[in-house]
Design a protein around this motif. Structure first.
Motif, PDB file in Angstrom:
ATOM      1  N   MET A   1      15.714  -2.627  10.079  1.00 51.16           N
ATOM      2  CA  MET A   1      15.452  -3.355   8.822  1.00 51.16           C
ATOM      3  C   MET A   1      16.726  -3.429   7.972  1.00 51.16           C
ATOM      4  SD  MET A   1      12.903  -2.416   5.656  1.00 51.16           S
ATOM      5  CE  MET A   1      11.329  -2.507   6.452  1.00 51.16           C
ATOM      6  N   HIS A   2      16.940  -4.573   7.369  1.00 46.55           N
ATOM      7  CA  HIS A   2      18.103  -4.753   6.480  1.00 46.55           C
ATOM      8  C   HIS A   2      17.956  -3.815   5.278  1.00 46.55           C
ATOM      9  CE1 HIS A   2      20.969  -6.674   3.805  1.00 46.55           C
ATOM     10  NE2 HIS A   2      21.384  -7.424   4.805  1.00 46.55           N
ATOM     11  N   PRO A   3      19.058  -3.158   4.868  1.00 47.60           N
ATOM     12  CA  PRO A   3      18.949  -2.207   3.739  1.00 47.60           C
ATOM     13  C   PRO A   3      18.402  -2.820   2.438  1.00 47.60           C
ATOM     14  CG  PRO A   3      21.259  -2.608   4.366  1.00 47.60           C
ATOM     15  CD  PRO A   3      20.415  -3.180   5.448  1.00 47.60           C
ATOM     16  N   PHE A   4      18.599  -4.136   2.256  1.00 44.41           N
ATOM     17  CA  PHE A   4      18.117  -4.776   1.017  1.00 44.41           C
ATOM     18  C   PHE A   4      16.724  -5.392   1.160  1.00 44.41           C
ATOM     19  CE2 PHE A   4      22.760  -5.679  -0.410  1.00 44.41           C
ATOM     20  CZ  PHE A   4      22.854  -4.381  -0.907  1.00 44.41           C
ATOM     21  N   PHE A   5      16.133  -5.253   2.368  1.00 41.81           N
ATOM     22  CA  PHE A   5      14.830  -5.903   2.600  1.00 41.81           C
ATOM     23  C   PHE A   5      13.761  -5.482   1.575  1.00 41.81           C
ATOM     24  CE2 PHE A   5      10.675  -6.544   4.457  1.00 41.81           C
ATOM     25  CZ  PHE A   5      10.756  -7.814   5.024  1.00 41.81           C
ATOM     26  N   PRO A   6      13.561  -4.155   1.355  1.00 39.60           N
ATOM     27  CA  PRO A   6      12.511  -3.752   0.403  1.00 39.60           C
ATOM     28  C   PRO A   6      12.748  -4.309  -1.003  1.00 39.60           C
ATOM     29  CG  PRO A   6      13.288  -1.861   1.680  1.00 39.60           C
ATOM     30  CD  PRO A   6      14.238  -2.989   1.956  1.00 39.60           C
ATOM     31  N   GLU A   7      14.019  -4.304  -1.396  1.00 33.51           N
ATOM     32  CA  GLU A   7      14.386  -4.782  -2.735  1.00 33.51           C
ATOM     33  C   GLU A   7      14.102  -6.283  -2.894  1.00 33.51           C
ATOM     34  OE1 GLU A   7      18.385  -3.874  -5.241  1.00 33.51           O
ATOM     35  OE2 GLU A   7      18.066  -2.703  -3.417  1.00 33.51           O
ATOM     36  N   LEU A   8      14.467  -7.051  -1.871  1.00 30.22           N
ATOM     37  CA  LEU A   8      14.238  -8.496  -1.915  1.00 30.22           C
ATOM     38  C   LEU A   8      12.745  -8.801  -1.884  1.00 30.22           C
ATOM     39  CD1 LEU A   8      15.306 -11.393  -1.931  1.00 30.22           C
ATOM     40  CD2 LEU A   8      15.510 -11.275   0.558  1.00 30.22           C
ATOM     41  N   LYS A   9      12.009  -8.074  -1.053  1.00 29.15           N
ATOM     42  CA  LYS A   9      10.562  -8.285  -0.969  1.00 29.15           C
ATOM     43  C   LYS A   9       9.899  -7.999  -2.311  1.00 29.15           C
ATOM     44  CE  LYS A   9       6.440  -7.290   1.699  1.00 29.15           C
ATOM     45  NZ  LYS A   9       5.846  -6.665   2.877  1.00 29.15           N
ATOM     46  N   GLN A  10      10.266  -6.871  -2.908  1.00 34.22           N
ATOM     47  CA  GLN A  10       9.682  -6.499  -4.205  1.00 34.22           C
ATOM     48  C   GLN A  10      10.054  -7.524  -5.283  1.00 34.22           C
ATOM     49  OE1 GLN A  10      11.243  -2.982  -6.069  1.00 34.22           O
ATOM     50  NE2 GLN A  10       9.412  -2.622  -7.276  1.00 34.22           N
ATOM     51  N   GLY A  11      11.328  -7.924  -5.303  1.00 35.00           N
ATOM     52  CA  GLY A  11      11.792  -8.898  -6.299  1.00 35.00           C
ATOM     53  C   GLY A  11      11.083 -10.229  -6.159  1.00 35.00           C
ATOM     54  N   SER A  12      10.910 -10.680  -4.921  1.00 32.16           N
ATOM     55  CA  SER A  12      10.239 -11.969  -4.701  1.00 32.16           C
ATOM     56  C   SER A  12       8.760 -11.888  -5.104  1.00 32.16           C
ATOM     57  CB  SER A  12      10.395 -12.430  -3.254  1.00 32.16           C
ATOM     58  OG  SER A  12       9.789 -11.533  -2.359  1.00 32.16           O
ATOM     59  N   GLN A  13       8.134 -10.739  -4.844  1.00 27.33           N
ATOM     60  CA  GLN A  13       6.730 -10.569  -5.251  1.00 27.33           C
ATOM     61  C   GLN A  13       6.599 -10.563  -6.777  1.00 27.33           C
ATOM     62  OE1 GLN A  13       5.733  -7.024  -3.013  1.00 27.33           O
ATOM     63  NE2 GLN A  13       4.785  -8.202  -1.351  1.00 27.33           N
ATOM     64  N   GLN A  14       7.583  -9.959  -7.449  1.00 26.62           N
ATOM     65  CA  GLN A  14       7.580  -9.968  -8.924  1.00 26.62           C
ATOM     66  C   GLN A  14       7.695 -11.394  -9.470  1.00 26.62           C
ATOM     67  OE1 GLN A  14      10.714  -6.775  -9.117  1.00 26.62           O
ATOM     68  NE2 GLN A  14       9.561  -6.132 -10.904  1.00 26.62           N
ATOM     69  N   LEU A  15       8.308 -12.278  -8.669  1.00 31.53           N
ATOM     70  CA  LEU A  15       8.422 -13.692  -9.060  1.00 31.53           C
ATOM     71  C   LEU A  15       7.160 -14.488  -8.698  1.00 31.53           C
ATOM     72  CD1 LEU A  15      12.106 -14.329  -7.919  1.00 31.53           C
ATOM     73  CD2 LEU A  15      11.282 -14.391 -10.282  1.00 31.53           C
ATOM     74  N   GLY A  16       6.174 -13.798  -8.127  1.00 31.57           N
ATOM     75  CA  GLY A  16       4.922 -14.469  -7.754  1.00 31.57           C
ATOM     76  C   GLY A  16       5.014 -15.194  -6.435  1.00 31.57           C
ATOM     77  N   LEU A  17       5.978 -14.795  -5.591  1.00 29.78           N
ATOM     78  CA  LEU A  17       6.163 -15.439  -4.290  1.00 29.78           C
ATOM     79  C   LEU A  17       5.629 -14.527  -3.177  1.00 29.78           C
ATOM     80  CD1 LEU A  17       9.869 -16.571  -4.795  1.00 29.78           C
ATOM     81  CD2 LEU A  17       7.866 -18.073  -4.876  1.00 29.78           C
ATOM     82  N   GLU A  18       4.995 -15.140  -2.206  1.00 29.63           N
ATOM     83  CA  GLU A  18       4.570 -14.397  -1.006  1.00 29.63           C
ATOM     84  C   GLU A  18       5.366 -14.944   0.176  1.00 29.63           C
ATOM     85  OE1 GLU A  18       2.805 -11.725  -0.501  1.00 29.63           O
ATOM     86  OE2 GLU A  18       2.396 -11.527  -2.652  1.00 29.63           O
ATOM     87  N   LEU A  19       6.597 -14.480   0.314  1.00 31.59           N
ATOM     88  CA  LEU A  19       7.471 -14.982   1.372  1.00 31.59           C
ATOM     89  C   LEU A  19       7.224 -14.209   2.661  1.00 31.59           C
ATOM     90  CD1 LEU A  19      10.829 -15.337  -0.615  1.00 31.59           C
ATOM     91  CD2 LEU A  19       9.187 -17.140  -0.078  1.00 31.59           C
ATOM     92  N   SER A  20       7.286 -14.905   3.779  1.00 29.00           N
ATOM     93  CA  SER A  20       7.087 -14.259   5.073  1.00 29.00           C
ATOM     94  C   SER A  20       8.264 -13.335   5.368  1.00 29.00           C
ATOM     95  CB  SER A  20       6.991 -15.308   6.176  1.00 29.00           C
ATOM     96  OG  SER A  20       8.241 -15.969   6.316  1.00 29.00           O
ATOM     97  N   GLU A  21       8.037 -12.416   6.293  1.00 31.87           N
ATOM     98  CA  GLU A  21       9.106 -11.508   6.722  1.00 31.87           C
ATOM     99  C   GLU A  21      10.281 -12.326   7.283  1.00 31.87           C
ATOM    100  OE1 GLU A  21       9.186  -7.726   9.704  1.00 31.87           O
ATOM    101  OE2 GLU A  21       7.526  -7.856   8.271  1.00 31.87           O
ATOM    102  N   GLU A  22       9.941 -13.403   7.989  1.00 31.92           N
ATOM    103  CA  GLU A  22      10.985 -14.271   8.559  1.00 31.92           C
ATOM    104  C   GLU A  22      11.852 -14.885   7.455  1.00 31.92           C
ATOM    105  OE1 GLU A  22      11.486 -18.176  11.485  1.00 31.92           O
ATOM    106  OE2 GLU A  22       9.549 -17.765  10.570  1.00 31.92           O
ATOM    107  N   ALA A  23      11.205 -15.394   6.409  1.00 35.34           N
ATOM    108  CA  ALA A  23      11.957 -16.009   5.298  1.00 35.34           C
ATOM    109  C   ALA A  23      12.850 -14.974   4.607  1.00 35.34           C
ATOM    110  CB  ALA A  23      10.998 -16.638   4.296  1.00 35.34           C
ATOM    111  N   LEU A  24      12.321 -13.783   4.387  1.00 36.03           N
ATOM    112  CA  LEU A  24      13.107 -12.730   3.726  1.00 36.03           C
ATOM    113  C   LEU A  24      14.318 -12.352   4.583  1.00 36.03           C
ATOM    114  CD1 LEU A  24      10.125 -10.526   2.507  1.00 36.03           C
ATOM    115  CD2 LEU A  24      11.660 -11.832   1.021  1.00 36.03           C
TER     116      LEU A  24
END
Length: 210
Positions: A1-24
């Motif tokens: 897993m990319h070291p920034f993956f959790p951070e990007l996932k959390q940030g995108s969710q805070q923006l109201g986005l449900e991005l796929s693992e592929e998109a992240l």
């Protein structure tokens, strides 16, 4: 897993986005490529990847939920913000990234080729180039993060617009005087954006011809 993956996932969710693992993962590949090329070609003033995550990825992602559908043109895309980020998250949307800077377009073309992206092209040209206006045609949505002046952005966008096109301008502070200046030509919807971990004002202006 990319070291920034959790951070990007959390940030995108805070923006109201449900991005796929592929998109992240694609977004993080893009950021890694940008950081790598940046060492040689100076594509962006931001050098720290952690800062890039907030000021490039999350900042660009903050407009995603409010963008109208349709073919998109990103004027003055630079290293690909927000156009490449939109293209990676919305593979069904056709995107054209336009900039006059050869180094930046070379980076984008290489990234598009490496990832075999089908929905995005990068074009090196000046925005007012008549031949290119003819060739590229009209767009449903025109974005930019690059223009200091809203008036300049409207002038640059107009040749690429159809009757129902929307100009989506990313701004810090709301340029009230400029909005007033164009109120007889354009209606303007102002959306306040909250970018996670960014303590600066951010707004999206959606302008439609009256």
């Amino acid at each position: 897993m990319h070291p920034f993956f959790p951070e990007l996932k959390q940030g995108s969710q805070q923006l109201g986005l449900e991005l796929s693992e592929e998109a992240l993962n694609l977004l993080l590949k893009y950021q890694d490529a940008l950081a790598l090329w940046n060492k040689a070609y100076n594509l962006t003033a931001i050098r720290d990847p952690k800062e890039m995550l907030v000021k490039h990825l999350l900042d660009s992602l903050s407009i995603l939920n409010d963008l109208p559908a349709g073919r998109l043109l990103d004027i003055g895309t630079g290293g690909g913000m927000p156009g490449m980020i939109i293209a990676l998250c919305q593979p069904d949307r056709q995107c054209v990234l336009l900039d006059s800077n050869g180094k930046k377009i070379r980076f984008l073309k290489q990234f598009i080729a490496d990832l075999k992206l089908k929905n995005v092209i990068a074009v090196q040209t000046r925005v007012e180039n008549e031949d290119m206006i003819q060739e590229l045609g009209q767009f449903d949505v025109i974005t930019s993060r690059a223009f200091a002046s809203l008036t300049d952005f409207i002038t640059a966008s107009t040749p690429y617009m159809n009757a129902s096109s929307v100009i989506a301008s990313m701004k810090g502070l709301v340029p009230t005087d400029e909005i007033e200046l164009h109120k007889n030509q354009f209606s303007c919807k102002i959306i306040e954006l909250k970018v996670p971990r960014l303590d600066e004002q951010r707004h999206l202006l959606l302008l439609k011809q009256i």
